[in-house]
Design a protein around this motif. Structure first.
Motif, PDB file in Angstrom:
ATOM      1  N   ILE A   1      11.682  -1.011   4.802  1.00  0.00           N
ATOM      2  CA  ILE A   1      11.245  -2.395   4.587  1.00  0.00           C
ATOM      3  C   ILE A   1      10.096  -2.459   3.580  1.00  0.00           C
ATOM      4  CG2 ILE A   1      11.994  -2.998   6.899  1.00  0.00           C
ATOM      5  CD1 ILE A   1       9.056  -3.261   7.715  1.00  0.00           C
ATOM      6  N   ILE A   2       9.462  -1.321   3.336  1.00  0.00           N
ATOM      7  CA  ILE A   2       8.456  -1.244   2.271  1.00  0.00           C
ATOM      8  C   ILE A   2       9.150  -1.286   0.909  1.00  0.00           C
ATOM      9  CG2 ILE A   2       6.739   0.265   1.184  1.00  0.00           C
ATOM     10  CD1 ILE A   2       6.078   1.295   4.022  1.00  0.00           C
ATOM     11  N   ALA A   3      10.312  -0.631   0.817  1.00  0.00           N
ATOM     12  CA  ALA A   3      11.016  -0.503  -0.465  1.00  0.00           C
ATOM     13  C   ALA A   3      11.319  -1.844  -1.134  1.00  0.00           C
ATOM     14  CB  ALA A   3      12.289   0.319  -0.281  1.00  0.00           C
ATOM     15  N   PRO A   4      11.946  -2.813  -0.453  1.00  0.00           N
ATOM     16  CA  PRO A   4      12.232  -4.078  -1.141  1.00  0.00           C
ATOM     17  C   PRO A   4      10.968  -4.849  -1.495  1.00  0.00           C
ATOM     18  CG  PRO A   4      12.751  -4.258   1.199  1.00  0.00           C
ATOM     19  CD  PRO A   4      12.485  -2.812   0.919  1.00  0.00           C
ATOM     20  N   LEU A   5       9.939  -4.735  -0.658  1.00  0.00           N
ATOM     21  CA  LEU A   5       8.670  -5.408  -0.949  1.00  0.00           C
ATOM     22  C   LEU A   5       8.048  -4.841  -2.214  1.00  0.00           C
ATOM     23  CD1 LEU A   5       6.503  -7.420  -0.038  1.00  0.00           C
ATOM     24  CD2 LEU A   5       5.586  -5.654   1.479  1.00  0.00           C
ATOM     25  N   ALA A   6       8.057  -3.496  -2.336  1.00  0.00           N
ATOM     26  CA  ALA A   6       7.520  -2.848  -3.536  1.00  0.00           C
ATOM     27  C   ALA A   6       8.373  -3.176  -4.753  1.00  0.00           C
ATOM     28  CB  ALA A   6       7.457  -1.330  -3.332  1.00  0.00           C
ATOM     29  N   ALA A   7       9.699  -3.174  -4.589  1.00  0.00           N
ATOM     30  CA  ALA A   7      10.595  -3.461  -5.712  1.00  0.00           C
ATOM     31  C   ALA A   7      10.356  -4.864  -6.264  1.00  0.00           C
ATOM     32  CB  ALA A   7      12.049  -3.311  -5.276  1.00  0.00           C
ATOM     33  N   ASN A   8      10.143  -5.825  -5.381  1.00  0.00           N
ATOM     34  CA  ASN A   8       9.886  -7.194  -5.832  1.00  0.00           C
ATOM     35  C   ASN A   8       8.530  -7.338  -6.510  1.00  0.00           C
ATOM     36  OD1 ASN A   8      12.335  -8.424  -5.086  1.00  0.00           O
ATOM     37  ND2 ASN A   8      11.680  -8.611  -2.967  1.00  0.00           N
ATOM     38  N   LYS A   9       7.599  -6.465  -6.174  1.00  0.00           N
ATOM     39  CA  LYS A   9       6.298  -6.469  -6.852  1.00  0.00           C
ATOM     40  C   LYS A   9       6.416  -5.900  -8.263  1.00  0.00           C
ATOM     41  CE  LYS A   9       3.333  -5.885  -2.734  1.00  0.00           C
ATOM     42  NZ  LYS A   9       2.229  -6.826  -3.032  1.00  0.00           N
ATOM     43  N   MET A  10       7.410  -5.016  -8.467  1.00  0.00           N
ATOM     44  CA  MET A  10       7.524  -4.284  -9.731  1.00  0.00           C
ATOM     45  C   MET A  10       8.490  -4.933 -10.721  1.00  0.00           C
ATOM     46  SD  MET A  10       5.432  -1.775  -9.470  1.00  0.00           S
ATOM     47  CE  MET A  10       5.892  -0.620 -10.751  1.00  0.00           C
TER      48      MET A  10
END
Length: 467
Positions: free
Chosen positions: A259-268
């Motif tokens: 669940i960290i992965a999509p949050l980080a991806a949307n930040k990048m």
């Protein structure tokens, strides 16, 4: 209650100076259940005027835990591991060379008496799938900064031997303070995964969580979003390397890492090429916590329906937007009325019941859990346009596949994402081992660290989705 015991005997006689040194290795074995015993090793050293403690739990192959501070005064040892969500307090008996005390993690406290070791603790044997050096690829110790909070994250970068620009994945650990190998229950899941992927031509970056092992920072003060910002820092670091294909940087997250992965991806924005979710969740955090409390309860209750309603109310209180002091007061009143009558007969004392309730209140109101309650990974997946592979095991008792994959599936459909694949892997547990029951106490008993079939699916999917 803080206990300080002074031995008159020690005042009356002179002991060997070496015998009175708190520095050295101290060990204990604690029986958690009929089938499970945990071994703790505390390595205490002194740097100038300050004591330093490193904690290993060899049974689970957890090593290098670095508590925030260690204080030794009046024969009392206090280890403040608030950065890790742990603490230890004990009193030394120099005659027996033992420390009698209590170890706490979150809301759980257990008696833990340590004995001075004369010899260095033996290392736990590696699991069969763990690679043996020399590796047929290059391995490099690396570090990078999260400048926003001034912390340094330390890790390992592996890549094939040939000079080239490689697709690369960042491995994101699950909940709790984890080292770069995600050492848990006797297994080094990320070491095995990184080794396999690198042998297939995919470079890998894995790193110690903030405040853990060689990384700086305070783990206990961080939320899921803070960990996502650490991933952003990892991506920015990779983009400075001349051996990384910047167009093919992907994220692989396990459990909370999923669940960290999509949050980080949307930040990048456009910096992430793909996501692999391993045992990731797809529903609101407070729903997940409630489901786990009910399904993983380890003690009988007189009225199942009443207990479930009580737990629902406790989580509703803890996840509300009220001020923290008010939440803690409401939880205290609720637990005292609803939970204490259940615990008291099992624990046998009012003092122990009070201690457990206070621990529950603290565990339900940490900064991390308060963020987690109100975080829905589906909201982030609903914005994801890049390819996503979601893998869950059919015997995962922590994150049941069907309910969570349905949440991820609906979110990706909402995003109009047609580049994704969702697979339930038959017979695998939360760690992607071939399992019997899938329960947590089984993890450590299984020799397999990671299903070879799951490793192959991950690798093949990545290689088919790089440009």
């Amino acid at each position: 209650m803080r206990k300080i015991i002074t031995s008159i005997f020690l005042i009356l006689i002179t002991l060997n100076a070496k015998a009175q040194k708190i520095t050295g290795s101290w060990s204990s074995k604690v029986k958690i259940s009929e089938e499970k015993t945990l071994e703790f090793n505390f390595h205490i050293s002194k740097d100038s005027d300050n004591y330093i403690t490193i904690i290993d739990i060899p049974t689970n192959r957890v090593t290098g835990l670095k508590p925030k501070t260690t204080i030794f005064k009046n024969d009392t040892l206090f280890i403040n591991g608030s950065n890790l969500g742990i603490k230890y307090e004990g009193v030394v008996n120099w005659n027996t060379q033992k420390i009698t005390g209590n170890f706490s993690e979150g809301g759980n406290t257990i008696p833990l008496s340590l004995e001075k070791l004369k010899e260095k603790p033996k290392a736990v044997a590696r699991k069969p799938q763990e690679p043996v050096k020399p590796y047929p690829y290059k391995e490099e110790d690396v570090s990078f900064k999260n400048n926003a909070v001034d912390i340094t994250l330390s890790g390992t970068f592996t890549k094939p031997n040939a000079k080239n620009k490689y697709p690369v994945v960042i491995l994101i650990t699950g909940s709790g303070p984890q080292d770069r190998d995600q050492t848990f229950m006797g297994h080094k899941t990320f070491l095995v995964l990184a080794d396999y992927l690198t042998r297939q031509g995919i470079a890998v970056l894995r790193y110690d969580d903030r405040g853990t092992n060689e990384s700086t920072g305070d783990f206990s003060a961080a939320t899921t979003e803070d960990f996502a910002n650490d991933v952003v820092a990892a991506v920015n670091y990779l983009k400075t390397r001349d051996d990384v294909d910047n167009q093919n940087i992907g994220l692989i997250g396990h459990s909370e890492g999923g669940i960290i992965a999509p949050l980080a991806a949307n930040k990048m924005k456009n910096d992430i090429a793909f996501i692999v979710s391993l045992a990731g969740t797809g529903i609101m955090g407070n729903e997940l916590v409630y489901n786990q409390v009910i399904s993983m309860r380890a003690f009988p209750v007189p009225n199942e329906e009443a207990f479930n309603l009580s737990m629902r109310k406790a989580i509703d209180i803890a996840s509300s937007s009220k001020d923290l002091p008010e939440i803690k007061l409401e939880l205290k009143e609720h637990y005292t009325k609803e939970v204490a009558p259940i615990l008291r007969p099992m624990l046998g004392s009012e003092e122990r019941t009070e201690q457990i309730i206070n621990g529950l209140i603290e565990a339900r109101t940490t900064k991390w859990i308060r963020y987690f309650y109100n975080y829905n990974p589906a909201d982030e997946y609903a914005k994801i346009k890049i390819p996503v592979l979601s893998l869950n095991g059919s015997k995962d008792t922590q994150v049941p596949a069907k309910i969570h994959q349905e949440g991820i599936r609906k979110a990706l459909e909402k995003a109009g994402n047609k580049k994704s694949e969702i697979i339930e892997l038959e017979g695998l547990n939360h760690l992607f081992q071939i399992a019997g029951t899938g329960k947590m106490d089984e993890y450590i008993k299984i020799d397999q660290t990671f299903s070879p079939n799951a490793l192959k699916i991950i690798s093949n999917w990545i290689l088919n989705h790089i440009e």
